[in-house]
Design a protein around this motif. Sequence first.
Motif, PDB file in Angstrom:
ATOM      1  N   ALA A  10       1.107  -1.433   0.132  1.00 20.91           N
ATOM      2  CA  ALA A  10       0.069  -0.032   0.150  1.00 20.91           C
ATOM      3  C   ALA A  10       0.781   1.558   0.488  1.00 20.91           C
ATOM      4  N   PHE A  11       0.754   1.788  -1.195  1.00 19.72           N
ATOM      5  CA  PHE A  11       1.508   3.329  -1.208  1.00 19.72           C
ATOM      6  C   PHE A  11       0.207   4.469  -0.573  1.00 19.72           C
ATOM      7  N   VAL A  12       1.726   4.811   0.250  1.00 19.73           N
ATOM      8  CA  VAL A  12       0.941   6.243   0.296  1.00 19.73           C
ATOM      9  C   VAL A  12       0.902   7.202   0.397  1.00 19.73           C
ATOM     10  N   GLN A  13      -0.452   8.510  -0.445  1.00 14.70           N
ATOM     11  CA  GLN A  13       0.297   9.862  -0.906  1.00 14.70           C
ATOM     12  C   GLN A  13       0.277  11.116   0.923  1.00 14.70           C
ATOM     13  N   HIS A  14       1.260  11.034   0.851  1.00 16.26           N
ATOM     14  CA  HIS A  14       1.042  12.516   1.541  1.00 16.26           C
ATOM     15  C   HIS A  14       1.869  13.399   1.119  1.00 16.26           C
ATOM     16  N   ILE A  15       1.033  14.970   1.829  1.00 12.65           N
ATOM     17  CA  ILE A  15       0.850  16.058   1.571  1.00 12.65           C
ATOM     18  C   ILE A  15       2.103  16.900   2.723  1.00 12.65           C
ATOM     19  N   LEU A  16       3.086  18.235   2.016  1.00 14.23           N
ATOM     20  CA  LEU A  16       3.960  18.368   3.097  1.00 14.23           C
ATOM     21  C   LEU A  16       4.109  20.026   2.445  1.00 14.23           C
ATOM     22  N   HIS A  17       3.945  20.706   2.946  1.00 14.06           N
ATOM     23  CA  HIS A  17       4.080  21.911   3.116  1.00 14.06           C
ATOM     24  C   HIS A  17       5.702  22.289   4.152  1.00 14.06           C
ATOM     25  N   ILE A  18       6.271  23.031   3.127  1.00 17.94           N
ATOM     26  CA  ILE A  18       7.877  23.827   3.659  1.00 17.94           C
ATOM     27  C   ILE A  18       7.974  24.812   3.671  1.00 17.94           C
ATOM     28  N   HIS A  19       7.552  25.301   4.886  1.00 16.35           N
ATOM     29  CA  HIS A  19       8.377  26.808   4.995  1.00 16.35           C
ATOM     30  C   HIS A  19       9.454  27.615   4.059  1.00 16.35           C
ATOM     31  N   ALA A  20      10.275  28.306   3.847  1.00 10.31           N
ATOM     32  CA  ALA A  20      11.706  28.013   3.484  1.00 10.31           C
ATOM     33  C   ALA A  20      12.236  29.935   3.446  1.00 10.31           C
ATOM     34  N   GLN A  21      13.310  30.157   3.742  1.00 10.07           N
ATOM     35  CA  GLN A  21      14.088  31.015   3.052  1.00 10.07           C
ATOM     36  C   GLN A  21      14.032  30.683   1.325  1.00 10.07           C
ATOM     37  N   PRO A  22      13.780  32.216   0.997  1.00 11.40           N
ATOM     38  CA  PRO A  22      13.866  32.313  -1.138  1.00 11.40           C
ATOM     39  C   PRO A  22      15.377  32.615  -1.280  1.00 11.40           C
ATOM     40  N   ARG A  23      15.908  31.043  -1.084  1.00 13.29           N
ATOM     41  CA  ARG A  23      17.258  30.980  -2.219  1.00 13.29           C
ATOM     42  C   ARG A  23      17.262  29.920  -3.046  1.00 13.29           C
ATOM     43  N   PRO A  24      17.824  29.844  -3.784  1.00 11.38           N
ATOM     44  CA  PRO A  24      18.097  29.083  -5.553  1.00 11.38           C
ATOM     45  C   PRO A  24      17.823  28.452  -4.830  1.00 11.38           C
ATOM     46  N   GLU A  25      19.161  27.592  -3.840  1.00 11.42           N
ATOM     47  CA  GLU A  25      19.920  26.278  -3.431  1.00 11.42           C
ATOM     48  C   GLU A  25      18.241  25.807  -2.962  1.00 11.42           C
ATOM     49  N   VAL A  26      17.473  26.342  -1.907  1.00  7.30           N
ATOM     50  CA  VAL A  26      16.680  25.448  -0.613  1.00  7.30           C
ATOM     51  C   VAL A  26      15.901  24.455  -1.999  1.00  7.30           C
ATOM     52  N   MET A  27      15.273  24.543  -3.675  1.00  5.72           N
ATOM     53  CA  MET A  27      14.439  23.924  -4.334  1.00  5.72           C
ATOM     54  C   MET A  27      15.161  22.438  -4.501  1.00  5.72           C
ATOM     55  N   GLU A  28      16.834  22.480  -4.840  1.00  6.93           N
ATOM     56  CA  GLU A  28      17.202  21.212  -4.922  1.00  6.93           C
ATOM     57  C   GLU A  28      18.038  20.219  -4.100  1.00  6.93           C
ATOM     58  N   ARG A  29      17.877  21.358  -2.810  1.00  3.78           N
ATOM     59  CA  ARG A  29      17.998  20.204  -1.546  1.00  3.78           C
ATOM     60  C   ARG A  29      17.217  19.379  -1.074  1.00  3.78           C
ATOM     61  N   VAL A  30      15.169  20.369  -0.591  1.00  2.00           N
ATOM     62  CA  VAL A  30      14.282  19.405  -0.521  1.00  2.00           C
ATOM     63  C   VAL A  30      13.975  18.052  -1.389  1.00  2.00           C
ATOM     64  N   LEU A  31      14.231  18.380  -2.290  1.00  2.00           N
ATOM     65  CA  LEU A  31      14.605  17.794  -3.708  1.00  2.00           C
ATOM     66  C   LEU A  31      15.431  16.456  -3.953  1.00  2.00           C
TER      67      LEU A  31
END
Length: 96
Positions: A10-31
Motif C-alpha cells: 500500500a503506497f500512501v500519498q502525503h502532502i508536505l507544506h515546507i516553509h523556507a528562506q527564498p534561496r536558489p538552492e532550497v528546492m535542490e536540497r528538498v528534492l
Amino acid sequence: MNPHTLAQPAFVQHILHIHAQPRPEVMERVLRVVRHRGFALCALTMETRAEQDCQQLRITVTVESERPIQHLWSQLVKLVDVSRVDALEQQPRIRA
C-alpha cells in the motif's frame, strides 16, 4: 498462482507544506532529500509570500511511498533554510 491473493504494498500519498528562506538552492536540497529517503514525487508547487516583514518560500510537495512520512519529515526540518514542515497524510493506494 492466483494474482488476487498476492499482497500488494500500500503506497500512501502525503502532502508536505515546507516553509523556507527564498534561496536558489532550497528546492535542490528538498528534492535531494525526497529522493534519498525513497519517496516518489507526485506533485510540486512553490510560491513566495510576505510573512512577518520578510519573504518566505512555501513549497507544497506531494510524495508517495510505503515508508512512514516521519523518515522524510525528520530530514527536511534539518535543512538550514527550512523553518517549518507540516505533513498531511492522504489515503493509501494499491499499485498495480
